[in-house]
Design a protein around this motif. Structure first.
Motif, PDB file in Angstrom:
ATOM      1  N   SER A 438     -84.166 -54.415  39.534  1.00 41.33           N
ATOM      2  CA  SER A 438     -83.047 -55.060  40.231  1.00 41.33           C
ATOM      3  C   SER A 438     -82.993 -56.546  39.924  1.00 41.33           C
ATOM      4  O   SER A 438     -81.899 -57.118  39.751  1.00 41.33           O
ATOM      5  CB  SER A 438     -83.174 -54.839  41.742  1.00 41.33           C
ATOM      6  OG  SER A 438     -83.155 -53.461  42.063  1.00 41.33           O
ATOM      7  N   LEU A 439     -84.148 -57.187  39.825  1.00 46.26           N
ATOM      8  CA  LEU A 439     -84.185 -58.611  39.509  1.00 46.26           C
ATOM      9  C   LEU A 439     -83.639 -58.877  38.112  1.00 46.26           C
ATOM     10  O   LEU A 439     -82.897 -59.853  37.896  1.00 46.26           O
ATOM     11  CB  LEU A 439     -85.622 -59.128  39.635  1.00 46.26           C
ATOM     12  CG  LEU A 439     -85.836 -60.613  39.351  1.00 46.26           C
ATOM     13  CD1 LEU A 439     -85.061 -61.472  40.335  1.00 46.26           C
ATOM     14  CD2 LEU A 439     -87.327 -60.955  39.401  1.00 46.26           C
ATOM     15  N   PHE A 440     -83.975 -58.012  37.174  1.00 44.14           N
ATOM     16  CA  PHE A 440     -83.462 -58.181  35.814  1.00 44.14           C
ATOM     17  C   PHE A 440     -81.939 -58.075  35.768  1.00 44.14           C
ATOM     18  O   PHE A 440     -81.258 -58.892  35.140  1.00 44.14           O
ATOM     19  CB  PHE A 440     -84.097 -57.130  34.895  1.00 44.14           C
ATOM     20  CG  PHE A 440     -83.335 -56.904  33.620  1.00 44.14           C
ATOM     21  CD1 PHE A 440     -83.362 -57.844  32.598  1.00 44.14           C
ATOM     22  CD2 PHE A 440     -82.575 -55.756  33.448  1.00 44.14           C
ATOM     23  CE1 PHE A 440     -82.644 -57.640  31.423  1.00 44.14           C
ATOM     24  CE2 PHE A 440     -81.860 -55.538  32.286  1.00 44.14           C
ATOM     25  CZ  PHE A 440     -81.895 -56.489  31.268  1.00 44.14           C
ATOM     26  N   LYS A 441     -81.375 -57.063  36.445  1.00 42.73           N
ATOM     27  CA  LYS A 441     -79.932 -56.878  36.416  1.00 42.73           C
ATOM     28  C   LYS A 441     -79.200 -58.031  37.104  1.00 42.73           C
ATOM     29  O   LYS A 441     -78.144 -58.480  36.639  1.00 42.73           O
ATOM     30  CB  LYS A 441     -79.558 -55.549  37.084  1.00 42.73           C
ATOM     31  CG  LYS A 441     -80.111 -54.331  36.364  1.00 42.73           C
ATOM     32  CD  LYS A 441     -79.551 -53.056  36.934  1.00 42.73           C
ATOM     33  CE  LYS A 441     -78.072 -52.924  36.641  1.00 42.73           C
ATOM     34  NZ  LYS A 441     -77.537 -51.619  37.074  1.00 42.73           N
ATOM     35  N   LEU A 442     -79.734 -58.525  38.199  1.00 40.69           N
ATOM     36  CA  LEU A 442     -79.088 -59.633  38.889  1.00 40.69           C
ATOM     37  C   LEU A 442     -79.157 -60.919  38.077  1.00 40.69           C
ATOM     38  O   LEU A 442     -78.178 -61.691  38.034  1.00 40.69           O
ATOM     39  CB  LEU A 442     -79.733 -59.832  40.268  1.00 40.69           C
ATOM     40  CG  LEU A 442     -79.406 -58.759  41.311  1.00 40.69           C
ATOM     41  CD1 LEU A 442     -80.250 -58.959  42.558  1.00 40.69           C
ATOM     42  CD2 LEU A 442     -77.926 -58.792  41.666  1.00 40.69           C
ATOM     43  N   LEU A 443     -80.294 -61.179  37.446  1.00 43.14           N
ATOM     44  CA  LEU A 443     -80.398 -62.372  36.604  1.00 43.14           C
ATOM     45  C   LEU A 443     -79.448 -62.289  35.415  1.00 43.14           C
ATOM     46  O   LEU A 443     -78.803 -63.280  35.050  1.00 43.14           O
ATOM     47  CB  LEU A 443     -81.840 -62.549  36.123  1.00 43.14           C
ATOM     48  CG  LEU A 443     -82.843 -63.112  37.129  1.00 43.14           C
ATOM     49  CD1 LEU A 443     -84.238 -63.101  36.531  1.00 43.14           C
ATOM     50  CD2 LEU A 443     -82.455 -64.533  37.544  1.00 43.14           C
ATOM     51  N   ARG A 444     -79.340 -61.115  34.821  1.00 45.63           N
ATOM     52  CA  ARG A 444     -78.408 -60.942  33.703  1.00 45.63           C
ATOM     53  C   ARG A 444     -76.968 -61.175  34.139  1.00 45.63           C
ATOM     54  O   ARG A 444     -76.207 -61.898  33.476  1.00 45.63           O
ATOM     55  CB  ARG A 444     -78.570 -59.531  33.135  1.00 45.63           C
ATOM     56  CG  ARG A 444     -77.673 -59.228  31.948  1.00 45.63           C
ATOM     57  CD  ARG A 444     -77.543 -57.736  31.769  1.00 45.63           C
ATOM     58  NE  ARG A 444     -76.977 -57.091  32.944  1.00 45.63           N
ATOM     59  CZ  ARG A 444     -76.848 -55.779  33.075  1.00 45.63           C
ATOM     60  NH1 ARG A 444     -77.266 -54.974  32.113  1.00 45.63           N
ATOM     61  NH2 ARG A 444     -76.315 -55.256  34.173  1.00 45.63           N
ATOM     62  N   ASP A 445     -76.577 -60.574  35.264  1.00 44.13           N
ATOM     63  CA  ASP A 445     -75.213 -60.755  35.751  1.00 44.13           C
ATOM     64  C   ASP A 445     -74.942 -62.202  36.126  1.00 44.13           C
ATOM     65  O   ASP A 445     -73.839 -62.723  35.881  1.00 44.13           O
ATOM     66  CB  ASP A 445     -74.975 -59.854  36.960  1.00 44.13           C
ATOM     67  CG  ASP A 445     -75.077 -58.376  36.613  1.00 44.13           C
ATOM     68  OD1 ASP A 445     -75.061 -58.055  35.402  1.00 44.13           O
ATOM     69  OD2 ASP A 445     -75.193 -57.552  37.540  1.00 44.13           O
ATOM     70  N   ARG A 446     -75.944 -62.859  36.715  1.00 46.23           N
ATOM     71  CA  ARG A 446     -75.749 -64.261  37.125  1.00 46.23           C
ATOM     72  C   ARG A 446     -75.529 -65.162  35.916  1.00 46.23           C
ATOM     73  O   ARG A 446     -74.650 -66.053  35.941  1.00 46.23           O
ATOM     74  CB  ARG A 446     -76.961 -64.734  37.931  1.00 46.23           C
ATOM     75  CG  ARG A 446     -76.927 -66.208  38.339  1.00 46.23           C
ATOM     76  CD  ARG A 446     -75.752 -66.485  39.248  1.00 46.23           C
ATOM     77  NE  ARG A 446     -75.700 -67.868  39.644  1.00 46.23           N
ATOM     78  CZ  ARG A 446     -75.153 -68.852  38.939  1.00 46.23           C
ATOM     79  NH1 ARG A 446     -74.622 -68.582  37.736  1.00 46.23           N
ATOM     80  NH2 ARG A 446     -75.143 -70.086  39.393  1.00 46.23           N
ATOM     81  N   LEU A 447     -76.282 -64.984  34.880  1.00 40.49           N
ATOM     82  CA  LEU A 447     -76.142 -65.837  33.698  1.00 40.49           C
ATOM     83  C   LEU A 447     -74.812 -65.595  32.985  1.00 40.49           C
ATOM     84  O   LEU A 447     -74.112 -66.537  32.593  1.00 40.49           O
ATOM     85  CB  LEU A 447     -77.311 -65.591  32.741  1.00 40.49           C
ATOM     86  CG  LEU A 447     -78.698 -66.030  33.246  1.00 40.49           C
ATOM     87  CD1 LEU A 447     -79.767 -65.630  32.247  1.00 40.49           C
ATOM     88  CD2 LEU A 447     -78.735 -67.530  33.494  1.00 40.49           C
ATOM     89  N   ILE A 448     -74.425 -64.333  32.829  1.00 40.60           N
ATOM     90  CA  ILE A 448     -73.191 -64.023  32.104  1.00 40.60           C
ATOM     91  C   ILE A 448     -71.972 -64.446  32.915  1.00 40.60           C
ATOM     92  O   ILE A 448     -71.043 -65.076  32.390  1.00 40.60           O
ATOM     93  CB  ILE A 448     -73.145 -62.524  31.771  1.00 40.60           C
ATOM     94  CG1 ILE A 448     -74.292 -62.164  30.818  1.00 40.60           C
ATOM     95  CG2 ILE A 448     -71.809 -62.149  31.148  1.00 40.60           C
ATOM     96  CD1 ILE A 448     -74.377 -60.683  30.497  1.00 40.60           C
ATOM     97  N   LEU A 449     -71.952 -64.118  34.203  1.00 47.72           N
ATOM     98  CA  LEU A 449     -70.804 -64.482  35.030  1.00 47.72           C
ATOM     99  C   LEU A 449     -70.713 -65.989  35.232  1.00 47.72           C
ATOM    100  O   LEU A 449     -69.602 -66.541  35.346  1.00 47.72           O
ATOM    101  CB  LEU A 449     -70.894 -63.777  36.387  1.00 47.72           C
ATOM    102  CG  LEU A 449     -70.766 -62.256  36.367  1.00 47.72           C
ATOM    103  CD1 LEU A 449     -70.888 -61.702  37.772  1.00 47.72           C
ATOM    104  CD2 LEU A 449     -69.444 -61.825  35.750  1.00 47.72           C
ATOM    105  N   GLY A 450     -71.859 -66.664  35.298  1.00 49.17           N
ATOM    106  CA  GLY A 450     -71.828 -68.115  35.454  1.00 49.17           C
ATOM    107  C   GLY A 450     -71.120 -68.809  34.298  1.00 49.17           C
ATOM    108  O   GLY A 450     -70.325 -69.737  34.493  1.00 49.17           O
TER     109      GLY A 450
END
Length: 465
Positions: A438-450
């Motif tokens: 879950s941490l990996f998916k959230l970090l990935r989404d945060r970086l791309i969406l940011g």
């Protein structure tokens, strides 16, 4: 004095009348018709987000099932662990398996596997499969046979649990039904239908610019009851879309809360409630079962939070958050203005008007100033205000979930360092490993969406200037 006050109010009202037609603050247009008023304020520019891959429904349900079953096994280890390595120990195994009721374990496994089995039946050679050949009908026959076998096993293990345990223990198994009726009412329709269909559509469609609901859509390719965004210039359509999205978001959150609670309750709490004591050969002699109450409670809490994050990441993918954000941009927000100067010019609020940033309107609830790029919300409407607060900033939910996940991972890592018993180390390490996903998916989404929304903010700042 009262007479002079009336004269003063009349002079102020005559000196600051309702300004119609309204001068657009962006291009200085003075529209005369309703269509001109609606199109006077430019619509916000949306930036397409990258196609971030999401887990398929069958893969996700299989991961949830494995995680829940693993959590139940770890809780049983915490309860019935032994010290088999000691010389004088009477135990030959690491766990007292004879104290674990196999019928209860089978019943809990069937309860928690209901979503996986339902998803398997819907997506693996489901009714949408075309063309329907011999393999399709063979798979339907296999599904029926497996369903009958599972129904027989469920009935068998349920009868054995009813016979073995007392009535008070059996009430613990029925408590989630009360919560189900509170959240969803007396509806037997599976609540996962709409979520599955929406996720399948979002994976195939990157630009969600269709109508708000499929009920009003004419495209047969859109799945039934899916929720999408429509860049409309009509304020009434935008408010209707916000209402549909709000209802859909609340239903998703309720499904997430219910299913995460169900995993923690049946897989973590029920084994503790049904914990058996060690009975000697005489009927009146019992040995007390000792276990770490804090560790067992902590295990239930960590399972609930971890499952909650796992469901939230799946049911609120980046595409869905982008739909909510786009709708919030069109909705806008209003800030109530304190009446300090009576000569402040204002416009009479109209539900057919799109208001630009900085416009002051008069509503029955008072004076309000537009603070969004586009403003079609009703001034003083708490539902519109909450929707704008939650989704106008697209990374708010992702940041919140990421903060909770980081806090849980750090807490589990500290607990793992301080653990000394083998069962505590095993349970903490395995749950921590599941949270890494879950941490990996959230970090990935945060970086791309940011990075994606950074460009959108630049466009909005240019238009506002």
């Amino acid at each position: 004095m009262p007479g002079s006050r009336k004269i003063l109010l009349r002079s102020l009202s005559s000196s600051s009348p309702v300004q119609r037609p309204r001068i657009d603050i962006y291009n200085g247009n003075s529209p005369d018709s309703k269509e001109g008023q609606i199109s006077a304020v430019p619509s916000p520019k949306h930036v397409p987000i990258p196609n971030i891959p999401v887990d398929g429904n069958l893969l996700f349900e299989s991961m949830v099932f494995v995680y829940a079953f693993l959590g139940m096994c770890l809780q049983y280890i915490n309860l019935y662990k032994t010290v088999w390595w000691l010389e004088n120990s009477n135990s030959q195994y690491a766990v007292n398996f004879y104290l674990i009721n196999p019928h209860l374990v089978a019943l809990l496994t069937i309860i928690i596997s209901r979503r996986f089995f339902w998803c398997f039946c819907k997506e693996f050679y489901g009714w949408n499969t075309k063309p329907k050949r011999c393999v399709f009908w063979l798979m339907q026959l296999i599904k029926v046979i497996v369903s009958l076998i599972l129904s027989f096993i469920t009935l068998y293990v349920t009868l054995n649990v009813l016979i073995y345990y007392s009535f008070v223990h059996l009430l613990f198994l029925c408590y989630p039904l009360i919560l189900y009726f509170v959240l969803f009412g007396p509806s037997l329709k599976p609540v996962i239908d709409k979520l599955f269909k929406w996720l399948l559509w979002s994976q195939n469609d990157e630009t969600t610019t269709s109508s708000t609901s499929v009920k009003s859509a004419k495209n047969d390719a859109v799945p039934k009851n899916c929720v999408l965004h429509n860049c409309s210039a009509s304020p009434e359509s935008i408010r209707d879309e916000v209402e549909v999205l709000k209802t859909d978001f609340n239903s998703r959150v309720k499904v997430v809360l219910f299913n995460s609670m169900l995993v923690a309750y049946y897989m973590g709490f029920i084994p503790v409630c049904f914990a058996q004591h060690v009975q000697n050969y005489c009927d009146s002699c019992w040995n007390t079962l000792y276990y770490d109450t804090w560790r067992a409670t902590q295990h239930v809490g960590l399972m609930w939070v971890s499952t909650f994050i796992l469901f939230m990441v799946h049911f609120l993918p980046p595409t869905y958050i982008d739909v909510l954000h786009r709708s919030a941009l069109h909705l806008g927000k209003w800030q109530k203005v304190e009446i300090r100067h009576a000569h402040v010019p204002y416009n009479a609020w109209s539900e057919l008007q799109v208001w630009g940033q900085g416009t002051v309107v008069k509503h029955v609830r008072g004076l309000f100033k537009a603070e969004g790029f586009n403003n079609t919300a009703e001034p003083g409407n708490s539902t519109h205000s909450r929707f704008n607060f939650m989704f106008y900033t697209p990374l708010r939910i992702v940041n919140l979930l990421l903060e909770v996940t980081v806090a849980i991972v750090v807490y589990q890592f500290i607990t793992l360092i301080q653990s000394t018993e083998w069962c505590h180390i095993l349970s903490t390490a395995l749950l921590l490993f599941c949270n890494y996903y879950s941490l990996f998916k959230l970090l990935r989404d945060r970086l791309i969406l940011g990075r994606a929304y950074r460009d959108e903010k630049t466009l909005l700042d240019k238009h506002s200037d």
